[in-house]
Scaffold this motif. Structure first.
Motif, PDB file in Angstrom:
ATOM      1  N   LYS A   1      22.233 -17.002  -9.705  1.00  0.00           N
ATOM      2  CA  LYS A   1      21.863 -17.849 -10.848  1.00  0.00           C
ATOM      3  C   LYS A   1      20.695 -18.749 -10.453  1.00  0.00           C
ATOM      4  CE  LYS A   1      25.483 -21.256  -9.792  1.00  0.00           C
ATOM      5  NZ  LYS A   1      26.528 -20.542  -9.049  1.00  0.00           N
TER       6      LYS A   1
ATOM      7  N   ASN B   1      25.617 -15.673 -13.661  1.00  0.00           N
ATOM      8  CA  ASN B   1      26.498 -16.529 -14.454  1.00  0.00           C
ATOM      9  C   ASN B   1      26.156 -16.578 -15.935  1.00  0.00           C
ATOM     10  OD1 ASN B   1      26.620 -17.556 -11.617  1.00  0.00           O
ATOM     11  ND2 ASN B   1      28.168 -18.891 -12.526  1.00  0.00           N
TER      12      ASN B   1
ATOM     13  N   ILE C   1      29.821 -13.397 -13.085  1.00  0.00           N
ATOM     14  CA  ILE C   1      30.704 -14.367 -12.429  1.00  0.00           C
ATOM     15  C   ILE C   1      30.740 -15.713 -13.169  1.00  0.00           C
ATOM     16  CG2 ILE C   1      30.445 -13.278 -10.160  1.00  0.00           C
ATOM     17  CD1 ILE C   1      28.522 -15.518  -9.354  1.00  0.00           C
TER      18      ILE C   1
ATOM     19  N   MET D   1      32.721 -18.898  -1.181  1.00  0.00           N
ATOM     20  CA  MET D   1      31.321 -19.124  -1.508  1.00  0.00           C
ATOM     21  C   MET D   1      30.627 -19.586  -0.215  1.00  0.00           C
ATOM     22  SD  MET D   1      31.819 -20.617  -5.354  1.00  0.00           S
ATOM     23  CE  MET D   1      31.524 -22.324  -5.024  1.00  0.00           C
ATOM     24  N   SER D   2      29.409 -20.108  -0.343  1.00  0.00           N
ATOM     25  CA  SER D   2      28.627 -20.406   0.865  1.00  0.00           C
ATOM     26  C   SER D   2      29.388 -21.217   1.914  1.00  0.00           C
ATOM     27  CB  SER D   2      27.350 -21.156   0.502  1.00  0.00           C
ATOM     28  OG  SER D   2      26.466 -20.269  -0.157  1.00  0.00           O
TER      29      SER D   2
ATOM     30  N   ARG E   1      31.226 -14.377  -2.849  1.00  0.00           N
ATOM     31  CA  ARG E   1      30.096 -14.673  -3.736  1.00  0.00           C
ATOM     32  C   ARG E   1      29.268 -15.784  -3.107  1.00  0.00           C
ATOM     33  NH1 ARG E   1      34.835 -15.596  -6.406  1.00  0.00           N
ATOM     34  NH2 ARG E   1      34.157 -17.759  -6.530  1.00  0.00           N
TER      35      ARG E   1
ATOM     36  N   GLY F   1      25.620 -17.804  -2.683  1.00  0.00           N
ATOM     37  CA  GLY F   1      24.311 -18.099  -3.259  1.00  0.00           C
ATOM     38  C   GLY F   1      23.448 -18.911  -2.310  1.00  0.00           C
ATOM     39  N   THR F   2      23.791 -20.188  -2.167  1.00  0.00           N
ATOM     40  CA  THR F   2      22.986 -21.144  -1.404  1.00  0.00           C
ATOM     41  C   THR F   2      22.678 -20.672   0.025  1.00  0.00           C
ATOM     42  OG1 THR F   2      24.092 -22.862  -2.691  1.00  0.00           O
ATOM     43  CG2 THR F   2      22.829 -23.581  -0.788  1.00  0.00           C
TER      44      THR F   2
ATOM     45  N   ARG G   1      19.679 -24.505  -4.833  1.00  0.00           N
ATOM     46  CA  ARG G   1      19.188 -24.222  -6.186  1.00  0.00           C
ATOM     47  C   ARG G   1      18.485 -25.431  -6.775  1.00  0.00           C
ATOM     48  NH1 ARG G   1      23.996 -21.378  -6.002  1.00  0.00           N
ATOM     49  NH2 ARG G   1      25.205 -23.240  -6.426  1.00  0.00           N
TER      50      ARG G   1
END
Ligand SMILES: *Cc1c(COP(=O)(O)O)cnc(C)c1O
Length: 229
Positions: A34, A55, A76, A202-203, A218, A220-221, A227
């Protein structure tokens, strides 16, 4: 940078899986993308990342046309029933099904597109009032109805535990989701009860999640950096 991050995450996944007595191939990385621009995602693709989690339906649609068709897309985010048609068109796996209305709408669109749609049930394992997800004690009833009345392939469960900067705090929630999945699998309610997916971690806590049985993390960062809001 993204490729270094990816290599580091893959190594950490393999180490955590090994610690839990599992092979590195038992955990799949879903790149949570995202707000990430298509060029950055393409860099990740060039370094071997082929599964992405988005997302927002419109953001995903805009980015998908600029990225390779071979990518595997997971939804997600929070899914509203008026967006289910687009979700079925765009995504391979919907990870956030938490109520019958959404499941029924996804099933009806999947049938009309002749698509064999895979889903996960999102469980509100921390019972947080502001969070999406079916409550743990209501999961069996919802899953029975989906298994009995739809053609959706329910691969497993997904959760987001209460946020804590201390990753160990997530462990009891991950363990609870894993135990819930085992109980539902014993009742034969998933598409493949010998191989039930657990999307958790997550991260900041994916290592703990893998130790507790995650098959999908999942992240991301840790992959793309912080972000921009
Ligand atoms: C953004 C997001 C992630 C990734 O979070 P990071 O902390 O950036 O790794 C995972 N799951 C969901 C549902 C998300 O919305």
């Amino acid at each position: 940078m993204i490729c270094d991050n990816l290599a580091h995450i893959q190594k950490t996944i393999a180490r955590s899986a090994h610690k839990a007595g599992r092979g590195p191939g038992t955990v799949k990385l879903v790149a949570a993308s995202k707000t990430v621009q298509p060029d950055a995602m393409l860099t990740a693709v060039r370094c071997g990342q082929m599964v992405f989690g988005e997302n927002y339906i419109q953001e995903a649609a805009d980015k998908m046309v600029r990225l390779p068709v071979a990518i595997h897309w997971h939804f997600i985010g929070h899914l509203q029933s008026n967006k289910t048609r687009q979700a079925v068109e765009l995504f391979d796996v919907i990870e956030t099904v938490d109520r019958w209305k959404v499941a029924a709408a996804l099933d009806s669109h999947a049938r009309s597109f002749h698509k064999n749609l895979s889903i996960l049930l999102q469980v509100n394992i921390g019972r947080e009032p502001q969070k999406s997800g079916v409550l743990p004690e209501a999961a069996e009833t919802l899953l029975r109805k989906i298994a009995g009345e739809t053609s959706l392939r329910v691969l497993g469960l997904m959760t987001m535990p209460p946020y804590s900067p201390e990753p160990e705090r997530s462990r009891p929630y991950f363990r609870a989701l894993s135990q819930l999945a085992q109980r539902l699998a014993a009742l034969g309610l998933f598409a493949d009860n010998d191989r039930v997916d657990l999307s958790m971690g997550m991260s900041n806590d994916y290592q703990i999640a893998i130790e507790e049985g995650a098959t999908l993390v999942r992240v991301g960062t840790a992959l793309f950096g912080t972000r921009q809001p």
